[in-house]
Design a protein around this motif. Structure first.
Motif, PDB file in Angstrom:
ATOM      1  N   LEU A  26       0.829  -1.201   0.000  1.00 31.24           N
ATOM      2  CA  LEU A  26       0.000   0.000   0.000  1.00 31.24           C
ATOM      3  C   LEU A  26       0.869   1.259   0.000  1.00 31.24           C
ATOM      4  O   LEU A  26       0.593   2.213  -0.737  1.00 31.24           O
ATOM      5  CB  LEU A  26      -0.928  -0.006   1.220  1.00 31.24           C
ATOM      6  N   GLU A  27       1.925   1.265   0.782  1.00 29.26           N
ATOM      7  CA  GLU A  27       2.839   2.408   0.805  1.00 29.26           C
ATOM      8  C   GLU A  27       3.481   2.624  -0.558  1.00 29.26           C
ATOM      9  O   GLU A  27       3.663   3.766  -1.002  1.00 29.26           O
ATOM     10  CB  GLU A  27       3.908   2.208   1.872  1.00 29.26           C
ATOM     11  N   GLY A  28       3.825   1.532  -1.244  1.00 33.74           N
ATOM     12  CA  GLY A  28       4.388   1.640  -2.590  1.00 33.74           C
ATOM     13  C   GLY A  28       3.399   2.242  -3.577  1.00 33.74           C
ATOM     14  O   GLY A  28       3.771   3.073  -4.419  1.00 33.74           O
ATOM     15  N   LEU A  33       1.465   6.908  -6.818  1.00 27.78           N
ATOM     16  CA  LEU A  33       0.397   7.854  -7.148  1.00 27.78           C
ATOM     17  C   LEU A  33       0.802   9.290  -6.818  1.00 27.78           C
ATOM     18  O   LEU A  33       0.468  10.213  -7.560  1.00 27.78           O
ATOM     19  CB  LEU A  33      -0.898   7.477  -6.422  1.00 27.78           C
ATOM     20  N   GLU A  34       1.526   9.471  -5.722  1.00 20.20           N
ATOM     21  CA  GLU A  34       1.972  10.818  -5.349  1.00 20.20           C
ATOM     22  C   GLU A  34       2.969  11.391  -6.341  1.00 20.20           C
ATOM     23  O   GLU A  34       2.992  12.596  -6.554  1.00 20.20           O
ATOM     24  CB  GLU A  34       2.564  10.815  -3.941  1.00 20.20           C
ATOM     25  N   GLU A  42      -3.518   2.896 -15.429  1.00 25.12           N
ATOM     26  CA  GLU A  42      -2.758   2.187 -14.393  1.00 25.12           C
ATOM     27  C   GLU A  42      -3.023   2.803 -13.017  1.00 25.12           C
ATOM     28  O   GLU A  42      -3.124   2.093 -12.020  1.00 25.12           O
ATOM     29  CB  GLU A  42      -1.267   2.211 -14.710  1.00 25.12           C
ATOM     30  N   SER A  43      -3.169   4.126 -12.973  1.00 28.56           N
ATOM     31  CA  SER A  43      -3.482   4.799 -11.711  1.00 28.56           C
ATOM     32  C   SER A  43      -4.789   4.287 -11.140  1.00 28.56           C
ATOM     33  O   SER A  43      -4.895   4.024  -9.938  1.00 28.56           O
ATOM     34  CB  SER A  43      -3.596   6.314 -11.915  1.00 28.56           C
TER      35      SER A  43
END
Length: 89
Positions: A26-28, A33-34, A42-43
């Protein structure tokens, strides 16, 4: 036929992930996205996977909270037993 199964539960593998693995993935996703350099399609795909990962982490945390107990102390400061954790206080 396998395509229908994939579409029905595209993130079924998330249900078996341990908390640490789900959180790391999730962090990845959040980091990607950021950065803003991921194509739109893909987003959308990784965002939906991120939602599934977040739900998995939330469920695992709730399970852990349900198992945690608070140690109660007597007037002398010594442990007298345990009570369920009250997360509201």
């Amino acid at each position: 036929m396998s395509e229908d199964k994939t579409q029905a539960a595209p993130h079924a593998d998330v249900a078996g992930l341990p908390f640490e693995a789900a959180l790391k993935e999730l962090e990845g996703i959040v980091a990607r996205l950021e950065r803003g350099d991921v194509p739109l399609e893909e987003s959308i795909a990784i965002y939906t996977r991120g939602e599934a990962l977040k739900a998995r982490c939330d469920a695992l945390l709730k399970q852990a909270e349900a198992r945690i107990e608070r140690i109660t102390l007597g007037a002398d400061g010594k442990p007298t037993g345990t009570t369920p954790l009250d997360v509201e206080n």
